[in-house]
Scaffold this active site. Structure first.
Site, mmCIF file in Angstrom:
data_model
loop_
_atom_site.group_PDB
_atom_site.id
_atom_site.type_symbol
_atom_site.label_atom_id
_atom_site.label_comp_id
_atom_site.label_asym_id
_atom_site.label_seq_id
_atom_site.Cartn_x
_atom_site.Cartn_y
_atom_site.Cartn_z
ATOM 1 N N LYS A 263 0.662 -1.345 0.017
ATOM 2 C CA LYS A 263 -0.004 -0.023 -0.029
ATOM 3 C C LYS A 263 0.870 1.032 0.021
ATOM 4 O O LYS A 263 1.945 1.324 0.835
ATOM 5 C CB LYS A 263 -0.924 -0.050 1.291
ATOM 6 C CG LYS A 263 -1.846 1.077 1.405
ATOM 7 C CD LYS A 263 -2.914 0.826 2.508
ATOM 8 C CE LYS A 263 -4.097 1.958 2.596
ATOM 9 N NZ LYS A 263 -4.990 1.705 4.000
ATOM 10 N N SER B 90 -9.588 1.642 2.689
ATOM 11 C CA SER B 90 -8.752 2.549 1.766
ATOM 12 C C SER B 90 -7.733 1.723 1.097
ATOM 13 O O SER B 90 -7.196 2.260 0.182
ATOM 14 C CB SER B 90 -8.353 3.711 2.653
ATOM 15 O OG SER B 90 -7.264 3.112 3.627
ATOM 16 N N SER C 66 -9.874 -0.649 6.925
ATOM 17 C CA SER C 66 -9.279 -0.708 5.718
ATOM 18 C C SER C 66 -8.624 -1.730 4.808
ATOM 19 O O SER C 66 -8.178 -1.702 3.748
ATOM 20 C CB SER C 66 -8.495 0.594 5.550
ATOM 21 O OG SER C 66 -9.046 1.638 5.495
HETATM 22 N N1 GLN Z 1 -13.326 3.927 6.280
HETATM 23 C C1 GLN Z 1 -12.628 4.512 7.614
HETATM 24 C C2 GLN Z 1 -12.138 5.931 7.246
HETATM 25 O O1 GLN Z 1 -12.513 6.328 6.600
HETATM 26 C C3 GLN Z 1 -11.551 3.574 7.906
HETATM 27 C C4 GLN Z 1 -10.330 3.857 7.009
HETATM 28 C C5 GLN Z 1 -9.223 2.929 7.357
HETATM 29 O O2 GLN Z 1 -9.274 1.920 7.999
HETATM 30 N N2 GLN Z 1 -8.048 3.428 6.927
HETATM 31 O O3 GLN Z 1 -11.765 6.344 8.202
#
Ligand code: GLN
Length: 529
Positions: A111, A187, A211
């Site tokens: 990532k 994400s 994410s």
């Molecule tokens: N969807 C969540 C957010 O927008 C989690 C994102 C994540 O785990 N990095 O914060």
């Protein structure tokens, strides 16, 4: 099996929606193409399969990298899985790969918020665009390399890991390999897309509120978030430091265990890293579920969950029961405050973490016109740099976080959210006196169309309903494929979510593996890839 009855006894259908809108109101209003088939074979394999072929000398690491690269060249433009990749660097590393190591010669996508020395690390943001090359390796990368793996490819992501769809990438959205009109989740959407489309064998993701697990569920992959503190965060660009964890997205549970073996361990450079033994996670595999107590929380089977997802998860629970597990009714009464709590704490931490992007130390740096007066130049520079460098979602989180930390509101929001976090954590502590695992859907809804939530960020936040509690409580949790549903004319994967007590990844993996091996879902591959 008493799951069917839970439908009737579920609480108000919209409590999770209304709690979030209440939160928002109380703060302030803020504002296909078909994929060409890369006729490949090595890249369709699992890590476990390729290890054998590498050891026997049938193939070389370079063969795998070239095969993956061929696929990337064909489909990355339509999928948006990678922001960048450097095949020459990977091939060079492959020349000296030590095949006697457990991950010897295995390429793994990363990532784009995990530092690999000499490679870009954009975090999906224009802020770090071509202006930043990582000057050091994340500990997770050092450990993976020690295990023999080769980092290959920088996976697309929501900017600074804020999002659930990868639409917040400042470069281009990633697309779901099961239906290119849909999101792959986020994400870590690029990581999940790459694995789902066979252009990565496995990929690292980061998980602050879901994410790793949500995109894994959306793309038909396995994704595990380890216990908070298991994997060093050193070299992971911080979003919300008390919640962030690195973990793998893979095709199978066995591959997840193999990669996890080379991510964990104490690291003095991360003060929250745990000083605990790292078990061989593969030792958990191949056992049945006899004696395992699985908790089903009534708060997880509420109206508002897509009926196909509910059905798939109920079937999976029955299957686990037939494999020897005992199903136990439990309650996690504070599930309803998870999202609201997270969306105070995570932005608060993000607003502090992202203060380092000031146009001086890293990345983007705005021009200050000559006619700006001397005493205003610094502020002008700071404001302009951050206005230009951050995208809208990141700005929203910084504003939200700064607000809840500001004097006068700190107690009302931040301190209160910390107390709420304790309640969520306590729910699990009590539940784990009765059960070994909590099982739920990974997501309430199937992969949605790109743009579906463009003007409604609050509804998008609801995506995290089932994943956030594990972050708030610091628990290990996995998503494993548990079905396919017909939805709006397309076939889409469903994820099963398993959570265990702190440091009990072994039980998470054991149960996920037993279930996976008794089903065929993990063998399904996205069409045309
Ligand atoms: N969807 C969540 C957010 O927008 C989690 C994102 C994540 O785990 N990095 O914060």
């Amino acid at each position: 099996m008493r799951l069917a009855n839970r439908r009737a006894s579920s609480s108000s259908p919209v409590w999770w929606r209304s709690s979030l809108h209440l939160l928002a109101a109380s703060l302030f209003s803020f504002s296909i193409s078909l994929i060409p088939s890369p006729s490949v074979s090595l890249s369709e394999s699992t890590i476990a399969q390729l290890r054998k072929q590498l050891k026997s000398g049938d193939i070389t690491p370079a063969d795998i990298i070239k095969d993956l690269h061929q696929g990337m060249e064909k489909v990355n433009e339509s999928l948006g899985a990678y922001i960048s990749y450097d095949v020459e660097a990977a091939l060079k590393e492959a020349e000296t790969a030590d095949l006697s190591l457990p991950l010897g010669g295995i390429p793994i996508a990363v990532k784009d918020n995990i530092n690999v020395k000499g490679q870009p690390c954009t975090c999906g943001s224009k802020f770090l665009d071509e202006n930043y090359t990582a000057p050091y390796n994340a500990t997770s990368i050092d450990l993976l390399r020690k295990g023999g793996a080769i980092p290959f490819g920088r996976a697309n992501m929501d900017e600074f890991a804020m999002g659930s769809s990868t639409e917040n990438s400042a470069f281009f959205p990633a697309r779901n390999p099961w239906d290119l009109a849909r999101v792959p989740g986020g994400s870590s959407g690029g990581s999940a897309t790459a694995v789902g489309a066979n252009i990565a064998l496995a990929a690292l993701g980061s998980d602050t509120g879901g994410s790793i697990r949500q995109p894994a569920a959306f793309c038909g992959n396995v994704g595990i978030k380890p216990t908070y503190g298991r994997v060093s965060r050193y070299g992971l660009v911080a979003f919300a430091s008390s919640l962030d964890q690195i973990g793998p997205i893979t095709k199978t549970v066995e591959d997840a265990a193999l990669v996890l073996n080379h991510l964990c361990g104490h690291d003095a450079r991360d003060s929250t890293s745990l000083k605990v033994e790292v078990p061989d996670f593969t030792s958990a595999l191949g056992q049945d579920l006899k004696g395992l107590r699985i908790g089903i929380a009534k708060e997880h089977f509420i109206d508002g969950i897509h009926p196909g997802i509910r059905e798939a998860v109920e079937k999976a629970v029955k299957q686990m029961e037939s494999l020897g597990a005992t199903i136990v009714d439990i309650s996690l009464p504070h599930t309803d405050i998870g999202i609201a709590t997270y969306y105070i704490l995570a932005p608060a931490e993000a607003s502090a973490n992202l203060a380092r992007f000031d146009g001086v130390r890293y990345g983007h740096r705005a021009e200050v016109p000559a006619d700006v007066e001397n005493d205003k130049r610094l502020l002008y520079h700071y404001q302009k740099t951050r206005s230009e460098g951050f995208g809208p979602e990141v700005k929203r989180r910084i504003l939200l976080g700064t607000y809840v930390l500001s004097s006068g509101y700190y107690d009302a929001y931040y301190v209160k959210a910390q107390k709420a976090r304790t309640l969520v954590r306590r729910d699990f502590t009590e539940a784990f006196e009765k059960v070994d695992l909590v099982v739920s859907p990974t997501t309430p809804v199937p992969p949605f169309k790109i743009g579906a939530f463009r003007d409604d960020p609050l509804s998008l936040y609801l995506e995290d309903l089932f994943t956030i509690p594990a972050n708030l409580a610091g628990l290990p949790a996995i998503s494993v494929p548990c079905g396919m549903i017909q939805h709006e004319g397309v076939e889409l994967p469903v994820g099963l979510h398993l959570t265990a007590k702190p440091l009990d990844e072994v039980t998470v993996l054991r149960a996920a593996h037993a279930y996976e091996q008794a089903t065929e879902w993990h063998k399904r591959r996205a069409p045309g890839v």
